[in-house]
Design a protein around this motif. Structure first.
Motif, mmCIF file in Angstrom:
data_model
loop_
_atom_site.group_PDB
_atom_site.id
_atom_site.type_symbol
_atom_site.label_atom_id
_atom_site.label_comp_id
_atom_site.label_asym_id
_atom_site.label_seq_id
_atom_site.Cartn_x
_atom_site.Cartn_y
_atom_site.Cartn_z
ATOM 1 N N LEU A 72 5.827 -32.153 -30.821
ATOM 2 C CA LEU A 72 4.745 -31.913 -31.771
ATOM 3 C C LEU A 72 3.437 -31.613 -31.040
ATOM 4 O O LEU A 72 2.683 -30.716 -31.443
ATOM 5 C CB LEU A 72 4.571 -33.136 -32.670
ATOM 6 C CG LEU A 72 3.416 -33.079 -33.676
ATOM 7 C CD1 LEU A 72 3.571 -31.878 -34.612
ATOM 8 C CD2 LEU A 72 3.350 -34.377 -34.479
ATOM 9 N N LEU B 36 2.954 -27.059 -40.834
ATOM 10 C CA LEU B 36 3.233 -28.372 -40.252
ATOM 11 C C LEU B 36 2.654 -29.483 -41.112
ATOM 12 O O LEU B 36 3.309 -30.517 -41.349
ATOM 13 C CB LEU B 36 2.652 -28.461 -38.834
ATOM 14 C CG LEU B 36 3.427 -27.808 -37.702
ATOM 15 C CD1 LEU B 36 2.676 -27.997 -36.377
ATOM 16 C CD2 LEU B 36 4.832 -28.393 -37.578
ATOM 17 N N TYR C 47 11.640 -27.724 -39.551
ATOM 18 C CA TYR C 47 10.737 -28.009 -38.436
ATOM 19 C C TYR C 47 11.161 -27.256 -37.181
ATOM 20 O O TYR C 47 10.319 -26.771 -36.409
ATOM 21 C CB TYR C 47 10.704 -29.508 -38.172
ATOM 22 C CG TYR C 47 9.801 -29.909 -37.028
ATOM 23 C CD1 TYR C 47 8.425 -29.691 -37.097
ATOM 24 C CD2 TYR C 47 10.313 -30.495 -35.874
ATOM 25 C CE1 TYR C 47 7.593 -30.051 -36.042
ATOM 26 C CE2 TYR C 47 9.490 -30.863 -34.826
ATOM 27 C CZ TYR C 47 8.130 -30.642 -34.918
ATOM 28 O OH TYR C 47 7.306 -30.999 -33.873
#
Length: 225
Positions: A147, A185, A203
């Motif tokens: 991330l 996101l 994702y």
């Protein structure tokens, strides 16, 4: 999109849309090319139309469902919180994780007296409380490291200016893509807080798109220099 969520009385879907800064990222790109007054007028018109349509079309059942979001004593709300507490207990006992998709297999071992029925087979209803007990410390580190890299790439794209890396950037193309990735996101993680989406493909598709976009942008920059 919002009307479809309302018609199905999905309260967490509504939270996702309401918390997302932009419902459709191309609007953000178009607004960049308008002056501030035009932006405000267009935004006001769009929001007003959405509000009018919502008021006219949404049923009482939807509003009743929305009102239960803040109520932690209702059935689904309290069950989610208790599921997260059980997930945390599972992580404390198994800091390296119990393995992918094994939360529901071992849920009943950690349900304690929080539930009146056996919870074997029930998911955690949260991305985070699926990640923590199932993949453990190492999995948490890898997930957040990925991330971090995604956010770093997004910020780099977002900061590309019109005098950047060639004609394709003269209309803010890569900067708009950076904005769209950030919003995507944000929407995914807001929704994922209440739904077990850890292993959904979205994702990972988004991660691939971010990496590919950065590679293309850097290749254009290299060719230009």
């Amino acid at each position: 999109m919002y009307l479809s969520v309302c018609c199905n009385s999905r309260r967490y879907g509504s939270c996702d849309i309401l918390f997302t800064r932009r419902i459709c990222w191309p609007f953000g790109y178009l607004f960049r090319r308008m002056d501030n007054v035009k932006k405000k007028i267009v935004t006001l018109i769009i929001l007003s139309l959405i509000a009018i349509i919502m008021i006219l079309c949404v049923s009482d059942k939807y509003w009743a469902e929305i009102e239960t979001i803040a109520n932690t004593e209702d059935n689904t709300g309290s069950e989610r919180i208790n599921s997260w507490l059980s997930a945390w207990d599972m992580f404390i006992d198994n800091p390296l994780g119990v393995g992918g998709n094994n939360f529901q297999i071992r849920f009943h071992e950690y349900q304690g007296d929080r539930f009146t029925r056996g919870m074997y087979g029930r998911v955690a209803h949260s991305l985070w409380f699926t990640l923590i007990p199932e993949l453990g410390i190492l999995g948490i580190f890898i997930y957040f490291r990925l991330l971090q890299l995604n956010l770093k790439d997004i910020i780099w794209l977002k900061n590309l200016r019109d005098d950047g890396i060639g004609d394709i950037c003269n209309n803010g193309y890569f900067s708009a893509l950076g904005l769209s990735f950030m919003v995507s996101l944000f929407a995914f993680f807001v929704t994922g807080t209440f739904i077990s989406v850890l292993y959904y493909a979205h994702y990972w598709y988004l991660t691939g798109l971010i990496a590919a976009t950065v590679k293309v942008a850097k290749q254009i920059e290299a060719n230009r220099s």
